[in-house]
Design a protein around this motif. Structure first.
Motif, PDB file in Angstrom:
ATOM      1  N   ASN A 150      20.828  36.829  77.424  1.00 43.60           N
ATOM      2  CA  ASN A 150      21.029  35.609  78.224  1.00 43.60           C
ATOM      3  C   ASN A 150      21.011  34.342  77.368  1.00 43.60           C
ATOM      4  O   ASN A 150      20.468  33.311  77.757  1.00 43.60           O
ATOM      5  N   THR A 151      21.607  34.422  76.191  1.00 45.20           N
ATOM      6  CA  THR A 151      21.631  33.263  75.296  1.00 45.20           C
ATOM      7  C   THR A 151      23.050  32.871  74.899  1.00 45.20           C
ATOM      8  O   THR A 151      23.269  32.276  73.847  1.00 45.20           O
ATOM      9  N   VAL A 152      24.034  33.205  75.718  1.00 51.28           N
ATOM     10  CA  VAL A 152      25.432  32.919  75.382  1.00 51.28           C
ATOM     11  C   VAL A 152      25.734  31.442  75.604  1.00 51.28           C
ATOM     12  O   VAL A 152      25.451  30.889  76.665  1.00 51.28           O
ATOM     13  N   LYS A 153      26.318  30.796  74.579  1.00 54.26           N
ATOM     14  CA  LYS A 153      26.743  29.403  74.697  1.00 54.26           C
ATOM     15  C   LYS A 153      28.204  29.304  75.095  1.00 54.26           C
ATOM     16  O   LYS A 153      28.585  28.410  75.854  1.00 54.26           O
ATOM     17  N   SER A 154      29.028  30.195  74.567  1.00 55.62           N
ATOM     18  CA  SER A 154      30.447  30.164  74.917  1.00 55.62           C
ATOM     19  C   SER A 154      31.103  31.480  74.525  1.00 55.62           C
ATOM     20  O   SER A 154      30.572  32.246  73.710  1.00 55.62           O
ATOM     21  N   VAL A 155      32.265  31.718  75.129  1.00 57.58           N
ATOM     22  CA  VAL A 155      33.097  32.884  74.819  1.00 57.58           C
ATOM     23  C   VAL A 155      34.511  32.381  74.595  1.00 57.58           C
ATOM     24  O   VAL A 155      35.019  31.580  75.385  1.00 57.58           O
ATOM     25  N   ALA A 156      35.140  32.813  73.516  1.00 61.42           N
ATOM     26  CA  ALA A 156      36.516  32.414  73.236  1.00 61.42           C
ATOM     27  C   ALA A 156      37.379  33.654  73.077  1.00 61.42           C
ATOM     28  O   ALA A 156      36.943  34.657  72.502  1.00 61.42           O
ATOM     29  N   ILE A 157      38.615  33.588  73.591  1.00 63.21           N
ATOM     30  CA  ILE A 157      39.527  34.726  73.543  1.00 63.21           C
ATOM     31  C   ILE A 157      40.858  34.276  72.968  1.00 63.21           C
ATOM     32  O   ILE A 157      41.426  33.273  73.421  1.00 63.21           O
ATOM     33  N   THR A 158      41.365  34.999  71.966  1.00 58.73           N
ATOM     34  CA  THR A 158      42.660  34.675  71.383  1.00 58.73           C
ATOM     35  C   THR A 158      43.783  35.157  72.294  1.00 58.73           C
ATOM     36  O   THR A 158      43.561  35.916  73.240  1.00 58.73           O
ATOM     37  N   GLY A 159      45.012  34.740  71.956  1.00 56.50           N
ATOM     38  CA  GLY A 159      46.168  35.213  72.710  1.00 56.50           C
ATOM     39  C   GLY A 159      46.375  36.698  72.575  1.00 56.50           C
ATOM     40  O   GLY A 159      46.991  37.336  73.434  1.00 56.50           O
ATOM     41  N   THR A 160      45.863  37.293  71.489  1.00 53.10           N
ATOM     42  CA  THR A 160      45.945  38.744  71.301  1.00 53.10           C
ATOM     43  C   THR A 160      44.708  39.451  71.853  1.00 53.10           C
ATOM     44  O   THR A 160      44.487  40.632  71.557  1.00 53.10           O
ATOM     45  N   GLU A 161      43.902  38.727  72.620  1.00 51.28           N
ATOM     46  CA  GLU A 161      42.744  39.241  73.364  1.00 51.28           C
ATOM     47  C   GLU A 161      41.626  39.772  72.462  1.00 51.28           C
ATOM     48  O   GLU A 161      40.933  40.719  72.812  1.00 51.28           O
ATOM     49  N   GLN A 162      41.446  39.159  71.296  1.00 49.36           N
ATOM     50  CA  GLN A 162      40.215  39.348  70.546  1.00 49.36           C
ATOM     51  C   GLN A 162      39.173  38.368  71.088  1.00 49.36           C
ATOM     52  O   GLN A 162      39.520  37.286  71.553  1.00 49.36           O
ATOM     53  N   VAL A 163      37.917  38.733  71.021  1.00 50.92           N
ATOM     54  CA  VAL A 163      36.862  37.953  71.669  1.00 50.92           C
ATOM     55  C   VAL A 163      35.802  37.548  70.641  1.00 50.92           C
ATOM     56  O   VAL A 163      35.409  38.353  69.793  1.00 50.92           O
ATOM     57  N   ALA A 164      35.356  36.302  70.744  1.00 57.48           N
ATOM     58  CA  ALA A 164      34.222  35.831  69.937  1.00 57.48           C
ATOM     59  C   ALA A 164      33.185  35.244  70.881  1.00 57.48           C
ATOM     60  O   ALA A 164      33.524  34.450  71.766  1.00 57.48           O
ATOM     61  N   VAL A 165      31.930  35.644  70.696  1.00 60.43           N
ATOM     62  CA  VAL A 165      30.835  35.183  71.548  1.00 60.43           C
ATOM     63  C   VAL A 165      29.852  34.385  70.685  1.00 60.43           C
ATOM     64  O   VAL A 165      29.361  34.885  69.670  1.00 60.43           O
ATOM     65  N   LEU A 166      29.573  33.168  71.099  1.00 54.90           N
ATOM     66  CA  LEU A 166      28.580  32.327  70.432  1.00 54.90           C
ATOM     67  C   LEU A 166      27.283  32.441  71.219  1.00 54.90           C
ATOM     68  O   LEU A 166      27.232  32.112  72.400  1.00 54.90           O
ATOM     69  N   HIS A 167      26.220  32.922  70.565  1.00 51.87           N
ATOM     70  CA  HIS A 167      24.966  33.165  71.296  1.00 51.87           C
ATOM     71  C   HIS A 167      23.778  32.877  70.393  1.00 51.87           C
ATOM     72  O   HIS A 167      23.932  32.306  69.301  1.00 51.87           O
ATOM     73  N   ASP A 168      22.587  33.259  70.849  1.00 44.18           N
ATOM     74  CA  ASP A 168      21.339  32.945  70.134  1.00 44.18           C
ATOM     75  C   ASP A 168      21.228  31.451  69.858  1.00 44.18           C
ATOM     76  O   ASP A 168      20.854  31.024  68.764  1.00 44.18           O
ATOM     77  N   HIS A 169      21.592  30.645  70.870  1.00 45.72           N
ATOM     78  CA  HIS A 169      21.500  29.183  70.776  1.00 45.72           C
ATOM     79  C   HIS A 169      22.326  28.639  69.607  1.00 45.72           C
ATOM     80  O   HIS A 169      21.961  27.652  68.968  1.00 45.72           O
ATOM     81  N   GLY A 170      23.461  29.305  69.343  1.00 46.61           N
ATOM     82  CA  GLY A 170      24.365  28.844  68.301  1.00 46.61           C
ATOM     83  C   GLY A 170      24.102  29.434  66.936  1.00 46.61           C
ATOM     84  O   GLY A 170      24.792  29.084  65.974  1.00 46.61           O
ATOM     85  N   ALA A 171      23.122  30.326  66.798  1.00 41.08           N
ATOM     86  CA  ALA A 171      22.787  30.905  65.497  1.00 41.08           C
ATOM     87  C   ALA A 171      23.574  32.175  65.201  1.00 41.08           C
ATOM     88  O   ALA A 171      23.584  32.627  64.057  1.00 41.08           O
ATOM     89  N   SER A 172      24.251  32.755  66.197  1.00 41.07           N
ATOM     90  CA  SER A 172      24.949  34.024  66.000  1.00 41.07           C
ATOM     91  C   SER A 172      26.325  33.997  66.643  1.00 41.07           C
ATOM     92  O   SER A 172      26.516  33.389  67.701  1.00 41.07           O
TER      93      SER A 172
END
Length: 392
Positions: A150-172
């Protein structure tokens, strides 16, 4: 309370800007196509759903904010309410208000073309189910949220549907090769055999946010350092390494020059220095090359020198669309606020957006306003521009 105005320009074929199924005396004609057993709407029309001039889509004594822009939907926060406008996934209303638990706010949305979910202010991930017949189209993904503690700050998805999750209050940052892998994370978190394409990155500096392009990611940390990773098809990573990069790496060309803002879309990236004087760009535009943009594949950042002669001009904010860059500026001497756009492709002319190698002014109701009374900021979708004007 000070007033705010939100303006939109560009493609509105699914009413993601206006939130209305009728405008300019033109009605949408919709039919349904079966795809993978699901009903998906498609548009039939002549492309008339275009805002060729800036249109005010929200105004009043409240805050107006763009949370997420996809190809066919837009998520806005207006007067404390979060609205989904346009076509998303399989079913839609013209405007649908997103209801969350009392005291919980929406930080941002994620998806590429359609809204797939949101991240709330408590670090939870909510899944979007536009086909729901209930009052709410959101449902918290408790397993996925718990997997990220429960520490997700944001989720980003590319046009090719790869996913990046920013969590741990921005540390990971954790990246996934596909949406399916992202959604399956609770089951595979502790299973190394099923995690070969999942990458985890920890950072000593707090990452403030991440952005996604067509097949790459860009991140900015608290100290102003820019990081890129993903596919390097057109020099969009600004890295000396050849080929794709699996984990975030600092951009060598920008080390020692702290950045205030960074934006990306398609294969193009731009960032703004902390002294708000220099705009750096790299990557590729489809057909109209912005002056200052380096050759694709070069590991150097181009710098916009168009405004060098005006020592009073300050770039306040920037945004990137699919092949174009938008700037919001102010003049410290005259106080004038301006919006500028450069780049574009052949179809940008259809959208009423200027196609230019240099930055040209975009006139609107903000023209002539003064920086001592108003603040100006810009946001972009793939083929749209949003301008927010806030009264101080």
């Amino acid at each position: 309370m000070p007033s705010a105005w939100l303006y939109a320009i560009g493609l509105d074929i699914f009413s993601q800007l206006t939130g209305s199924s009728k405008h300019n005396n033109w009605d949408y004609t919709l039919d349904r196509a079966e795809k993978n057993g699901k009903k998906k709407r498609r548009i039939v029309g002549d492309g008339s759903s275009i805002l060729a001039r800036p249109r005010c889509i929200a105004q009043g004594e409240y805050e107006a904010e763009v949370l997420w822009v996809g190809w066919s939907g837009t998520l806005l926060r207006i007067d404390g309410s979060v609205e989904l406008r346009g076509f998303s996934a399989y079913e839609t209303d013209d405007i649908k208000s997103l209801e969350l638990t009392d005291g919980v706010g929406v930080v941002g949305g994620f998806g590429w073309a359609d809204l797939l979910g949101i991240v709330d202010s408590c670090g939870h991930i909510w899944r979007c189910n536009p086909g729901s017949t209930t009052a709410s189209i959101l449902q918290i993904d408790s397993q996925l949220s718990a997997a990220f503690e429960n520490t997700v700050k944001s989720v980003a998805i590319t046009g090719t549907e790869q996913v990046a999750v920013l969590h741990d209050h921005g540390a990971s940052i954790t990246t996934f090769s596909s949406l399916l892998e992202f959604y399956a994370y609770p089951e595979t978190k502790n299973n190394l055999t099923n995690a070969r394409s999942r990458k985890h990155f920890r950072h000593h500096q707090q990452i403030t946010y991440i952005r996604a392009g067509e097949a790459h990611f860009v991140a900015l940390d608290l100290g102003g350092q820019v990081y890129t990773w993903g596919a390097n098809l057109h020099g969009e990573l600004l890295q000396p390494l050849v080929g794709s990069i699996l984990r975030p790496l600092a951009v060598p060309a920008l080390e020692g020059t702290p950045m205030r803002d960074v934006a990306t879309n398609g294969f193009l990236t731009a960032c703004l220095s902390q002294d708000t004087k220099d705009v750096y760009i790299w990557g590729w535009t489809p057909s109209t090359r912005i002056i200052g943009l380096p050759n694709a594949g070069d590991d150097v950042a181009g710098i916009i020198d168009q405004f060098d002669e005006n020592e009073h001009l300050v770039i306040e904010h920037l945004a990137v669309g699919n092949g174009f860059v938008v700037l919001a500026s102010s003049d410290s001497q005259t106080g004038e606020l301006c919006v500028w756009v450069a780049g574009g492709s052949d179809w940008m002319n259809m959208l009423g957006l200027p196609r230019s190698e240099t930055f040209v002014k975009v006139n609107g109701e903000w023209s002539g306003k003064r920086r001592d009374q108003y603040e100006l900021s810009v946001f972009c979708g793939s083929a749209s521009i949003f301008v927010r004007l806030d009264q101080k």
